[in-house]
Design an enzyme around this catalytic site. Sequence first.
Site, PDB file in Angstrom:
ATOM      1  N   LYS A 200       0.823  -1.215   0.000  1.00 29.40           N
ATOM      2  CA  LYS A 200       0.000   0.000   0.000  1.00 29.40           C
ATOM      3  C   LYS A 200       0.856   1.264   0.000  1.00 29.40           C
ATOM      4  O   LYS A 200       0.477   2.264  -0.596  1.00 29.40           O
ATOM      5  CB  LYS A 200      -0.957  -0.004   1.200  1.00 29.40           C
ATOM      6  CG  LYS A 200      -2.030  -1.077   1.051  1.00 29.40           C
ATOM      7  CD  LYS A 200      -3.267  -0.772   1.850  1.00 29.40           C
ATOM      8  CE  LYS A 200      -4.362  -1.764   1.450  1.00 29.40           C
ATOM      9  NZ  LYS A 200      -5.659  -1.461   1.978  1.00 29.40           N
TER      10      LYS A 200
ATOM     11  N   LYS B  53      -3.663  -8.248  -6.734  1.00 31.93           N
ATOM     12  CA  LYS B  53      -4.908  -8.609  -6.061  1.00 31.93           C
ATOM     13  C   LYS B  53      -6.045  -7.666  -6.476  1.00 31.93           C
ATOM     14  O   LYS B  53      -5.840  -6.467  -6.590  1.00 31.93           O
ATOM     15  CB  LYS B  53      -4.690  -8.499  -4.540  1.00 31.93           C
ATOM     16  CG  LYS B  53      -5.855  -8.934  -3.689  1.00 31.93           C
ATOM     17  CD  LYS B  53      -5.549  -8.731  -2.206  1.00 31.93           C
ATOM     18  CE  LYS B  53      -5.858  -7.330  -1.736  1.00 31.93           C
ATOM     19  NZ  LYS B  53      -7.285  -6.962  -1.749  1.00 31.93           N
TER      20      LYS B  53
ATOM     21  N   LYS C 284     -10.915  -3.223  -3.573  1.00 30.90           N
ATOM     22  CA  LYS C 284     -11.981  -2.226  -3.724  1.00 30.90           C
ATOM     23  C   LYS C 284     -11.427  -0.813  -3.771  1.00 30.90           C
ATOM     24  O   LYS C 284     -12.105   0.096  -4.207  1.00 30.90           O
ATOM     25  CB  LYS C 284     -13.043  -2.393  -2.640  1.00 30.90           C
ATOM     26  CG  LYS C 284     -12.633  -2.028  -1.248  1.00 30.90           C
ATOM     27  CD  LYS C 284     -13.815  -2.189  -0.300  1.00 30.90           C
ATOM     28  CE  LYS C 284     -13.556  -3.283   0.714  1.00 30.90           C
ATOM     29  NZ  LYS C 284     -12.365  -3.049   1.557  1.00 30.90           N
TER      30      LYS C 284
HETATM   31  P1  ATP Z   1      -8.637  -2.263   0.279  1.00 29.03           P
HETATM   32  O1  ATP Z   1      -8.152  -2.150  -1.126  1.00 29.03           O
HETATM   33  O2  ATP Z   1      -9.215  -0.989   0.824  1.00 29.03           O
HETATM   34  O3  ATP Z   1      -7.622  -2.883   1.215  1.00 29.03           O
HETATM   35  P2  ATP Z   1      -9.837  -4.830  -0.081  1.00 29.03           P
HETATM   36  O4  ATP Z   1     -10.588  -5.080  -1.320  1.00 29.03           O
HETATM   37  O5  ATP Z   1      -8.462  -5.389   0.047  1.00 29.03           O
HETATM   38  O6  ATP Z   1      -9.865  -3.264   0.209  1.00 29.03           O
HETATM   39  P3  ATP Z   1     -10.425  -5.404   2.707  1.00 29.03           P
HETATM   40  O7  ATP Z   1     -11.517  -4.644   3.366  1.00 29.03           O
HETATM   41  O8  ATP Z   1      -9.024  -4.976   2.949  1.00 29.03           O
HETATM   42  O9  ATP Z   1     -10.739  -5.373   1.127  1.00 29.03           O
HETATM   43  O10 ATP Z   1     -10.562  -6.946   3.053  1.00 29.03           O
HETATM   44  C1  ATP Z   1     -11.795  -7.552   3.433  1.00 29.03           C
HETATM   45  C2  ATP Z   1     -11.702  -9.056   3.300  1.00 29.03           C
HETATM   46  O11 ATP Z   1     -11.679  -9.425   1.916  1.00 29.03           O
HETATM   47  C3  ATP Z   1     -10.423  -9.659   3.898  1.00 29.03           C
HETATM   48  O12 ATP Z   1     -10.761 -10.890   4.498  1.00 29.03           O
HETATM   49  C4  ATP Z   1      -9.541  -9.897   2.698  1.00 29.03           C
HETATM   50  O13 ATP Z   1      -8.605 -10.954   2.908  1.00 29.03           O
HETATM   51  C5  ATP Z   1     -10.570 -10.263   1.648  1.00 29.03           C
HETATM   52  N1  ATP Z   1     -10.082  -9.953   0.293  1.00 29.03           N
HETATM   53  C6  ATP Z   1      -9.738  -8.727  -0.158  1.00 29.03           C
HETATM   54  N2  ATP Z   1      -9.384  -8.789  -1.445  1.00 29.03           N
HETATM   55  C7  ATP Z   1      -9.490 -10.088  -1.821  1.00 29.03           C
HETATM   56  C8  ATP Z   1      -9.253 -10.787  -3.034  1.00 29.03           C
HETATM   57  N3  ATP Z   1      -8.833 -10.146  -4.113  1.00 29.03           N
HETATM   58  N4  ATP Z   1      -9.491 -12.114  -3.061  1.00 29.03           N
HETATM   59  C9  ATP Z   1      -9.924 -12.783  -1.963  1.00 29.03           C
HETATM   60  N5  ATP Z   1     -10.162 -12.181  -0.787  1.00 29.03           N
HETATM   61  C10 ATP Z   1      -9.954 -10.849  -0.698  1.00 29.03           C
HETATM   62 MG    MG Z   2      -7.310  -4.939   1.770  1.00 32.91          MG
END
Ligand code: ATP
Ligand code: MG
Length: 331
Positions: free
Chosen positions: A111, A194, A197
């Site tokens: 990040k 990855k 969001k």
């Molecule tokens: P950000 O980009 O703000 O970090 P994010 O999409 O990574 O958002 P988080 O809120 O950080 O989402 O994570 C929420 C849950 O979703 C966690 O359990 C994380 O491991 C899971 N997760 C996030 N991205 C993925 C992905 N690409 N595939 C599978 N699981 C995911």
């Molecule tokens: Mg995340």
Amino acid sequence: MQRIFSGIQPSGIPQLGNYLGAIRNWVNLQADHECVFCLVDMHAITVWQEPEKLRHQTLTQAAILLASGIDAEKHILFNQSAVSAHARLAWIFNCVTRLGWLNRMTQFKDKAGKDRENHSAGLYVYPSLMAADILAYKATRVPVGEDQKQHLELTNDIAQKFNHDYGVSFFPEVEALIPPAAARVMSLRDGTKKMSKSDPSAQSRIEMTDDADTIALKIRRAKTDADVLPEDPAQLENRPEAKNLVTIYAALSDISITDVLAKHAGEGFGPFKQALTEVVVNAIAPIAQETTRLMQNEDHLLAVLRSGATRAQAIAEPIVAEAEKIVGFVK
Ligand code: ATP
Ligand code: MG
């Protein structure tokens, strides 16, 4: 019955990776666990969030979780900042965690990128707040995507060091529940990154509120290669984008990658993307529709979160108060 804790940041609209890596499993685990689900708004502000947007995203996320099948009456759904025990325990954990441990965290490196000096101290200590989230409830199982495995290992290191330093066996060991398939859904634009969001490109992800046309367009534009789909899953190994699309198809259809390839081997991405679009739309459209309905009643969503916070507080408060006593704080 084991207690589950898991969180999601209201840093954007949940994407397909959040659904497959986390939310879908949360829904299933409700049958035989006591579950605490948290919209981790304090984690979200470790990177800049527009206040109005953060508020809206928190409510949207609550709606998406309810629409996905989270039962906020039998279990607990709330936003993190509403229960002060998280911040109090996080501070104690900041004083237990070693800098060397935090320096090894890959999420911070991903990040912060090259601009490390310019990121918040909050982003750096994110993992100790996450440990506090879990351990404030003495939760023993944490369903997460693969990217959070390292943070859960750190949670156990923090708990062990706390127990050791203070000569107690207060915090339990935590088990990561990582799904067997689609634990790391990749970006539609780059199969080595990855899906997230908070990725600046909305084209990189399917959002849980996307309509059928948007989903079709994003999948049509998804990066692929020129080959047809192979018969043998091993032949997807050096084709990250192809592997990702096949993985999503398999996970949403509840079949294996081998079964997907048995059906689609020899196909180019034109027809396969069409089949995939159908599978994704079928999974998401009902959730998106129910989310829209729930978003029309903000008061209801606020009431759900407040009720969740009251019940979360009732569990966390005595645990964190006890941790504070162990540390030597006058109570
Ligand atoms: P950000 O980009 O703000 O970090 P994010 O999409 O990574 O958002 P988080 O809120 O950080 O989402 O994570 C929420 C849950 O979703 C966690 O359990 C994380 O491991 C899971 N997760 C996030 N991205 C993925 C992905 N690409 N595939 C599978 N699981 C995911
Ligand atoms: Mg995340």
